[in-house]
Design an enzyme around this catalytic site. Sequence first.
Site, mmCIF file in Angstrom:
data_model
loop_
_atom_site.group_PDB
_atom_site.id
_atom_site.type_symbol
_atom_site.label_atom_id
_atom_site.label_comp_id
_atom_site.label_asym_id
_atom_site.label_seq_id
_atom_site.Cartn_x
_atom_site.Cartn_y
_atom_site.Cartn_z
ATOM 1 N N LYS A 22 0.846 -1.213 0.000
ATOM 2 C CA LYS A 22 0.000 0.000 0.000
ATOM 3 C C LYS A 22 0.872 1.251 0.000
ATOM 4 O O LYS A 22 0.643 2.174 -0.771
ATOM 5 C CB LYS A 22 -0.887 -0.002 1.255
ATOM 6 C CG LYS A 22 -1.580 1.329 1.508
ATOM 7 C CD LYS A 22 -2.434 1.278 2.750
ATOM 8 C CE LYS A 22 -1.750 1.735 4.009
ATOM 9 N NZ LYS A 22 -1.681 3.202 4.198
ATOM 10 N N ASN A 23 1.870 1.258 0.876
ATOM 11 C CA ASN A 23 2.658 2.487 1.047
ATOM 12 C C ASN A 23 3.600 2.757 -0.119
ATOM 13 O O ASN A 23 4.211 3.820 -0.193
ATOM 14 C CB ASN A 23 3.431 2.447 2.369
ATOM 15 C CG ASN A 23 2.488 2.513 3.557
ATOM 16 O OD1 ASN A 23 1.411 3.093 3.456
ATOM 17 N ND2 ASN A 23 2.869 1.891 4.660
ATOM 18 N N CYS A 116 -5.351 13.415 12.581
ATOM 19 C CA CYS A 116 -5.956 12.152 12.175
ATOM 20 C C CYS A 116 -5.832 11.173 13.310
ATOM 21 O O CYS A 116 -5.432 11.528 14.407
ATOM 22 C CB CYS A 116 -5.276 11.601 10.935
ATOM 23 S SG CYS A 116 -3.677 10.927 11.291
ATOM 24 N N ARG A 121 -0.671 15.362 12.157
ATOM 25 C CA ARG A 121 0.243 14.929 11.089
ATOM 26 C C ARG A 121 0.694 16.165 10.340
ATOM 27 O O ARG A 121 0.140 16.516 9.311
ATOM 28 C CB ARG A 121 -0.488 13.958 10.162
ATOM 29 C CG ARG A 121 0.049 12.546 10.303
ATOM 30 C CD ARG A 121 -0.756 11.572 9.518
ATOM 31 N NE ARG A 121 0.070 10.475 9.080
ATOM 32 C CZ ARG A 121 -0.392 9.306 8.691
ATOM 33 N NH1 ARG A 121 -1.679 9.084 8.666
ATOM 34 N NH2 ARG A 121 0.421 8.351 8.308
ATOM 35 N N ASP A 307 4.492 1.003 11.626
ATOM 36 C CA ASP A 307 3.299 0.290 11.155
ATOM 37 C C ASP A 307 3.204 -1.135 11.711
ATOM 38 O O ASP A 307 2.135 -1.742 11.663
ATOM 39 C CB ASP A 307 3.304 0.213 9.617
ATOM 40 C CG ASP A 307 2.882 1.532 8.989
ATOM 41 O OD1 ASP A 307 2.394 2.415 9.708
ATOM 42 O OD2 ASP A 307 3.045 1.675 7.759
ATOM 43 N N ARG A 399 -8.364 -0.582 4.616
ATOM 44 C CA ARG A 399 -7.463 0.404 4.026
ATOM 45 C C ARG A 399 -6.107 -0.224 3.678
ATOM 46 O O ARG A 399 -5.386 0.307 2.825
ATOM 47 C CB ARG A 399 -7.234 1.576 4.998
ATOM 48 C CG ARG A 399 -8.473 2.444 5.189
ATOM 49 C CD ARG A 399 -8.150 3.630 6.056
ATOM 50 N NE ARG A 399 -6.864 4.165 5.666
ATOM 51 C CZ ARG A 399 -6.009 4.765 6.476
ATOM 52 N NH1 ARG A 399 -6.306 4.936 7.742
ATOM 53 N NH2 ARG A 399 -4.865 5.209 6.032
HETATM 54 C C1 UD1 Z 1 4.753 7.333 8.217
HETATM 55 C C2 UD1 Z 1 5.888 6.361 8.444
HETATM 56 C C3 UD1 Z 1 5.846 5.373 7.317
HETATM 57 C C4 UD1 Z 1 4.487 4.707 7.326
HETATM 58 C C5 UD1 Z 1 3.365 5.740 7.216
HETATM 59 C C6 UD1 Z 1 1.981 5.133 7.349
HETATM 60 C C7 UD1 Z 1 8.131 6.736 9.339
HETATM 61 C C8 UD1 Z 1 9.319 7.623 9.364
HETATM 62 N N1 UD1 Z 1 7.137 7.081 8.510
HETATM 63 O O1 UD1 Z 1 4.944 7.979 6.984
HETATM 64 O O2 UD1 Z 1 6.869 4.411 7.455
HETATM 65 O O3 UD1 Z 1 4.373 3.796 6.304
HETATM 66 O O4 UD1 Z 1 3.521 6.674 8.252
HETATM 67 O O5 UD1 Z 1 1.709 4.722 8.636
HETATM 68 O O6 UD1 Z 1 8.084 5.739 10.020
HETATM 69 N N2 UD1 Z 1 6.520 15.179 10.330
HETATM 70 C C9 UD1 Z 1 6.618 16.533 10.589
HETATM 71 N N3 UD1 Z 1 6.471 17.410 9.534
HETATM 72 C C10 UD1 Z 1 6.219 16.992 8.266
HETATM 73 C C11 UD1 Z 1 6.119 15.606 8.027
HETATM 74 C C12 UD1 Z 1 6.283 14.733 9.081
HETATM 75 O O7 UD1 Z 1 6.832 16.955 11.719
HETATM 76 O O8 UD1 Z 1 6.089 17.838 7.367
HETATM 77 C C13 UD1 Z 1 6.665 14.215 11.449
HETATM 78 C C14 UD1 Z 1 5.348 13.506 11.722
HETATM 79 O O9 UD1 Z 1 4.549 14.219 12.620
HETATM 80 C C15 UD1 Z 1 5.800 12.205 12.319
HETATM 81 C C16 UD1 Z 1 7.104 11.931 11.588
HETATM 82 O O10 UD1 Z 1 7.540 13.185 11.066
HETATM 83 O O11 UD1 Z 1 6.071 12.353 13.674
HETATM 84 C C17 UD1 Z 1 6.968 10.886 10.501
HETATM 85 O O12 UD1 Z 1 6.253 11.405 9.479
HETATM 86 P P1 UD1 Z 1 6.303 10.895 7.970
HETATM 87 O O13 UD1 Z 1 7.375 9.912 7.722
HETATM 88 O O14 UD1 Z 1 6.229 12.092 7.119
HETATM 89 O O15 UD1 Z 1 4.906 10.204 7.924
HETATM 90 P P2 UD1 Z 1 4.302 9.422 6.762
HETATM 91 O O16 UD1 Z 1 4.811 9.875 5.456
HETATM 92 O O17 UD1 Z 1 2.849 9.395 7.026
#
Ligand code: UD1
Length: 418
Positions: A22-23, A116, A121, A307, A399
């Site tokens: 998915k990711n 969320c 996020r 995850d 999902r």
């Molecule tokens: C994250 C997971 C990913 C997983 C996905 C779905 C990590 C590093 N990332 O990806 O492996 O597949 O969720 O569950 O494990 N953040 C900020 N500012 C930003 C973007 C992110 O502060 O602009 C922080 C987020 O709050 C969080 C962390 O960075 O604490 C990880 O975020 P990110 O990797 O961007 O999240 P996803 O891309 O959703």
Amino acid sequence: MAVYIIEGSTPLHGNIRVHGAKNAALPVLAAALLPPESEIEGCPRLSDTAAAMNILRSLGCRVEQQPDSTAQVDSRPAQGWEIPESCMREMRSSIIFLGAILTRYGRARVSFPGGCELGPRPIDLHLAALERMGAVIREDHGALDCTVPMGRLHGAEIVLSFPSVGATQNVLIAAVLAEGRTILRGAAQEPEIDDLIRFLNGAGARIRQDFAGTLIVDGVDSLHAVRHRVIPDRIAAATYLCCAAAAGGSITVEGCVPAHLAAVLPPLEQAGCRVRTWRDAVAITVPKRLGSLGWVRTMPYPGFPTDAQAPVMTMAAVGDGTSIFVENIFESRYKHAGELNRLGAKIKLEGKVAVIEGVPQLSGAPVSAEDLRGGAALVIAGLAAQGETQVMHPQYIDRGYAYFEENLRALGADVYRI
Ligand code: UD1
């Protein structure tokens, strides 16, 4: 309202094949706005991928999914530059479309993804990077209004203060058609990032990795049609291994990449499971009683994935001794813990730390899924529990897991959705 009904305490046996990740599929679908035509094999049939395909359709792309799961995207008729709010709400990770829309039209409007089920996020890293590449971003009535005054984004030197997976994907997608060179330092190194790079380079992009965490993108003028196969879903693979670990038995997960599971397998072994790996399969044989998992800390790849935290925690709940989890990626990712306690688990939370005291047996009860991986963890608990467990809100599980209950039934589990 649909609900999973699980009659637990049946050991699992047999083989299972995992679907595409998915990711990995979601960013590839977002990037499919850029090449004229994309054929994406192994695109898993999930509600999240359906939502991503609907976003592409709402932008004017022609999208079809074949019976063998291959998704075909024809982006040539696309004209839209706005993601409807209903689509943004359905899948908050739709922010990964921002870089693609901005690249294609020099303008984009998306609603703010907001908080969320995993806690806030933020997307500040995404926005700061796109601004460095020439985008002007305004917040306007809960929406992000983005324009590129120069018409085309330009390359830039970008340093991410945290290796955000989503921000890395947005920058890569935006950089491939930008003018000049983009150097991205502090980039995420998840296998799903490599998969996106393979897709984009397959379409004619010029992305290379300098050393770990540094990506160099030389912008090109156009992309061409591309055919791509999505990597196997490492989190689905980990989840099925946890199903067997919690319920007992012996299963083989086929069609996966064991190297992508390198951080997940040691806790399973620590708990006493026998794990064997082949080129594209992992087999697990579960002891009569699981032991403690010790410490499990979620980290960016190649660390233990956030995850997999919830599914692995369920195993810890039914093992002997005490295990300690530290969730370093998301703030509110322990919602499943309270529901596991309703089934008889002994989990205490303190901020980002969870202390799990193993119990001899869980007992079935009605529980409620509140997010995707937490929902899967409750199904795993139901497989281990004595008596009947009902898991409400299975739409969260849809999902990320295709044919979940059918796959579990094929392994001998007594699981139905009614
Ligand atoms: C994250 C997971 C990913 C997983 C996905 C779905 C990590 C590093 N990332 O990806 O492996 O597949 O969720 O569950 O494990 N953040 C900020 N500012 C930003 C973007 C992110 O502060 O602009 C922080 C987020 O709050 C969080 C962390 O960075 O604490 C990880 O975020 P990110 O990797 O961007 O999240 P996803 O891309 O959703």
